[in-house]
Design an enzyme around this catalytic site. Structure first.
Site, short mmCIF file in Angstrom:
data_model
loop_
_atom_site.label_atom_id
_atom_site.label_comp_id
_atom_site.label_asym_id
_atom_site.label_seq_id
_atom_site.Cartn_x
_atom_site.Cartn_y
_atom_site.Cartn_z
N CYS A 143 2.39 0.03 -8.86
CA CYS A 143 3.38 0.59 -7.93
C CYS A 143 4.71 0.83 -8.62
O CYS A 143 5.32 1.88 -8.44
CB CYS A 143 3.55 -0.34 -6.74
N GLY A 169 0.83 -1.20 0.00
CA GLY A 169 0.00 0.00 0.00
C GLY A 169 0.86 1.24 0.00
O GLY A 169 2.01 1.22 -0.46
N SER A 170 0.32 2.31 0.56
CA SER A 170 0.99 3.60 0.44
C SER A 170 2.09 3.79 1.50
O SER A 170 2.10 3.10 2.52
CB SER A 170 -0.05 4.72 0.58
N THR A 218 0.79 4.78 5.09
CA THR A 218 0.24 3.63 5.81
C THR A 218 1.36 2.69 6.25
O THR A 218 1.33 2.15 7.36
CB THR A 218 -0.79 2.88 4.95
N GLY A 219 2.38 2.53 5.40
CA GLY A 219 3.53 1.69 5.78
C GLY A 219 4.18 2.20 7.06
O GLY A 219 4.51 1.42 7.96
N GLU A 232 5.68 -3.27 1.08
CA GLU A 232 5.80 -2.93 -0.35
C GLU A 232 5.02 -1.64 -0.56
O GLU A 232 3.79 -1.65 -0.55
CB GLU A 232 5.22 -4.05 -1.22
P1 NAD Z 1 -3.40 2.41 1.45
O1 NAD Z 1 -2.12 2.45 2.17
O2 NAD Z 1 -4.35 3.51 1.61
O3 NAD Z 1 -4.22 1.10 1.84
C1 NAD Z 1 -3.70 -0.19 1.69
C2 NAD Z 1 -4.33 -1.12 2.71
O4 NAD Z 1 -3.96 -0.71 4.02
C3 NAD Z 1 -5.85 -1.15 2.70
O5 NAD Z 1 -6.25 -2.49 2.90
C4 NAD Z 1 -6.21 -0.27 3.89
O6 NAD Z 1 -7.48 -0.56 4.45
C5 NAD Z 1 -5.11 -0.60 4.85
N1 NAD Z 1 -4.81 0.43 5.86
C6 NAD Z 1 -5.00 1.76 5.77
N2 NAD Z 1 -4.56 2.38 6.89
C7 NAD Z 1 -4.06 1.41 7.69
C8 NAD Z 1 -3.42 1.41 8.96
N3 NAD Z 1 -3.18 2.53 9.62
N4 NAD Z 1 -3.02 0.24 9.48
C9 NAD Z 1 -3.19 -0.91 8.80
N5 NAD Z 1 -3.79 -0.99 7.59
C10 NAD Z 1 -4.23 0.17 7.05
O7 NAD Z 1 -2.99 2.21 -0.09
P2 NAD Z 1 -3.92 2.14 -1.36
O8 NAD Z 1 -4.39 3.52 -1.67
O9 NAD Z 1 -4.92 1.05 -1.19
O10 NAD Z 1 -2.89 1.65 -2.48
C11 NAD Z 1 -2.17 2.50 -3.32
C12 NAD Z 1 -0.71 2.52 -2.90
O11 NAD Z 1 -0.19 1.19 -2.86
C13 NAD Z 1 0.17 3.25 -3.87
O12 NAD Z 1 1.05 4.09 -3.18
C14 NAD Z 1 0.96 2.14 -4.57
O13 NAD Z 1 2.20 2.53 -5.07
C15 NAD Z 1 1.07 1.16 -3.46
N6 NAD Z 1 1.36 -0.18 -4.01
C16 NAD Z 1 2.61 -0.71 -3.82
C17 NAD Z 1 2.94 -1.94 -4.35
C18 NAD Z 1 4.30 -2.54 -4.16
O14 NAD Z 1 4.45 -3.74 -4.34
N7 NAD Z 1 5.31 -1.79 -3.79
C19 NAD Z 1 1.99 -2.64 -5.07
C20 NAD Z 1 0.72 -2.08 -5.24
C21 NAD Z 1 0.42 -0.84 -4.69
#
Ligand code: NAD
Length: 478
Positions: free
Chosen positions: A284, A228-229, A232-233, A250
């Site tokens: 990503c 994810g983003s 959030t990471g 990731e």
């Molecule tokens: P996001 O971080 O908003 O959400 C991802 C997941 O995390 C969702 O399931 C969400 O409910 C959960 N989440 C949100 N806040 C949280 C918290 N505080 N604690 C635990 N879980 C939480 O990301 P998104 O908008 O769904 O995805 C887009 C992002 O993902 C982009 O930045 C993209 O580059 C990245 N991405 C990375 C890869 C990679 O392999 N590097 C692959 C795909 C997407």
């Protein structure tokens, strides 16, 4: 519940807890981005459901880890077969919730299954570091215990399978939490898994960010594998600290591609285009900034526009569509505002493709020139069907600008001269540097980000080891 559009009646899948398919009073509507209408409401897990899932995983984990690796791998292959039997159904769910064309949805699932098949062949050998008269010392790989797998909305099933495969093979129980934007196909995968796996080994719970937070703080969960983003990471890292969870993160990317001056634009345009704008630019490790030698720029922009002009944007369930909508409304708003801001500050959208007017979240393919590195469209991860084409005079300048980002997931160099391209690649800071392609991922090749793009890798033997801890055995002999 009946789906909208040209699809038949589809039942909402349930949560999977302790081998059972369960529902919940709380439900979340899932929107089809091609219509902007809810097409299903799925059960939403709260603290009670998460607790039940964690307890079930805890009960299952001990006997699962005790199975020989080969037996766990056979189970994994049964999961692959069960998923493949339902490929058409899963692909339709994926298209309805994510937006991508049906053929791409099938491709996503097939790709995820190939990763699982690869994990079903990998070994986890015991390493003997000493075996003499005085001592025998073995390094063993043991499962971490229970894995919380939290995924994003761009590749819901691929990301889930990337985590499920190695986690199960390594001997862990897994609780998957898909994005609230795209929970449906992953929940259905969880249902299919209950027919082939022991109860509690693989569970899927749908919910929002709160559920994600609860997973990262849960004392029974030993590792978080997150896609994810970046923000959030970071939040996950902080929230995992009190229970010292293992982490694979990731995160986002803002990949640069550098075109060298020997490139024939017509020959490279197709690969450059899809390197940036496959999956509606929501990749990503997609190419998000393209650096081109100044004299080559007019011909390359023309060649890219020629490719872009052939791309049909529309509802992914319809025949002949190459690119679907942006997955969700906030993301569409973000892409639109990044383009508007760049235009206001002097950039030019020199190619704007056709796209349905809406109400779906469609955005036309947009190729942008005269942008600068300071504009949000270039400096941030735009994650939409927009590619800024930037020019350079000196190669050193292009390399410096490519590296001037906190994100370092991927990068690429494009040239007919492999040696020259590799010399430039050696200077780029990224988890993967491609030459004449972007982004190509494979089950036997590690994938992960440098700098703020993540922590650890997925895929390959390294990805499998990330779901283990080291445990040492020392036997005294003398
Ligand atoms: P996001 O971080 O908003 O959400 C991802 C997941 O995390 C969702 O399931 C969400 O409910 C959960 N989440 C949100 N806040 C949280 C918290 N505080 N604690 C635990 N879980 C939480 O990301 P998104 O908008 O769904 O995805 C887009 C992002 O993902 C982009 O930045 C993209 O580059 C990245 N991405 C990375 C890869 C990679 O392999 N590097 C692959 C795909 C997407």
């Amino acid at each position: 519940m009946t789906t909208t559009g040209n699809t038949s009646t589809i039942t909402a899948p349930g949560l999977t807890i302790g081998g059972d398919i369960v529902t919940a009073t709380d439900r979340t509507e899932v929107i089809n981005p091609a219509t902007a209408q809810a097409f299903m409401a799925v059960p939403t897990a709260g603290p009670a459901e998460l607790e039940n899932a964690a307890q079930a995983a805890n009960r299952a984990a001990r006997s699962w880890r005790a199975l020989p690796l080969a037996e766990r791998q056979e189970y994994l292959l049964r999961l692959v077969a069960a998923t493949r039997e339902h490929l058409g159904e899963l692909a339709l769910l994926l298209t309805l919730e994510q937006g991508k064309p049906l053929a791409k949805a099938r491709g996503e699932i097939e790709s995820g299954l190939r990763y699982c098949e690869r994990y079903a062949t990998m070994e986890l050998p015991v390493e003997v570091v000493r075996d003499d008269d005085s001592e025998r010392i073995e390094i063993r790989r043991v499962p971490v215990g229970i894995v919380g797998a939290i995924t994003a909305w761009n590749y819901p099933l691929l990301l889930a399978l990337w985590k499920i495969g190695p986690a199960l093979a390594a001997g862990n129980a897994v609780i998957v939490k898909p994005s609230p934007y795209t929970p449906v196909a992953t929940l259905r995968l969880g249902e299919l898994a209950q027919a082939v796996l022991p109860p509690g080994v693989l569970q899927v719970v749908a919910g929002g960010d709160d559920l994600g937070r609860a997973i990262t703080a849960h004392p029974l969960i030993n590792k978080i594998s997150f896609t994810g983003s970046v923000p959030t990471g970071r939040a996950i890292m902080a929230s995992s600290a009190p229970t010292l969870k293992r982490l694979t993160l990731e995160l986002g990317g803002n990949d640069a591609g550098i075109v060298l001056d020997d490139v024939d634009p017509a020959a490279f345009a197709e690969d450059l285009y899809w390197g940036g704008l496959s999956n509606c630019g929501q990749v990503c490790a997609g190419l998000k900034r393209l650096y081109v030698p100044e004299p080559l720029a007019p011909r390359l922009t023309e060649a890219l526009a020629a490719v872009a002009g052939t791309v049909v944007v529309g509802d992914g369930t319809e025949e002949g569509v190459d690119m679907g909508p942006v997955q969700n409304r906030p993301q569409l708003d973000r892409v639109q505002s990044l383009v508007a801001d760049a235009e206001q500050r002097g950039a030019e959208v020199y190619f704007r493709g056709k796209a349905p007017a809406g109400p779906g979240y469609f955005h036309p393919v947009a190729l942008v020139r005269n942008a600068t590195d300071e504009m949000g469209l270039v400096a941030e991860e735009q994650f939409g069907p927009v590619l800024p084409i930037l020019t350079y005079r000196e190669l050193d300048d292009a390399v410096a600008r490519a590296n001037a980002s906190d994100l370092a997931l991927g990068a690429s160099v494009w040239s007919t001269d492999e040696d020259r391209a590799v010399q430039v690649a050696d200077r780029l800071e990224a988890g993967t540097v491609w030459v004449n392609q972007h982004p190509l991922l494979s089950p036997d090749v590690p994938f992960g980000g440098l700098k703020q793009s993540g922590l650890g890798v997925e895929s390959s033997r390294y990805g499998l080891l990330a779901y283990t801890d080291i445990s040492v055995l020392r036997v005294k002999r003398a």
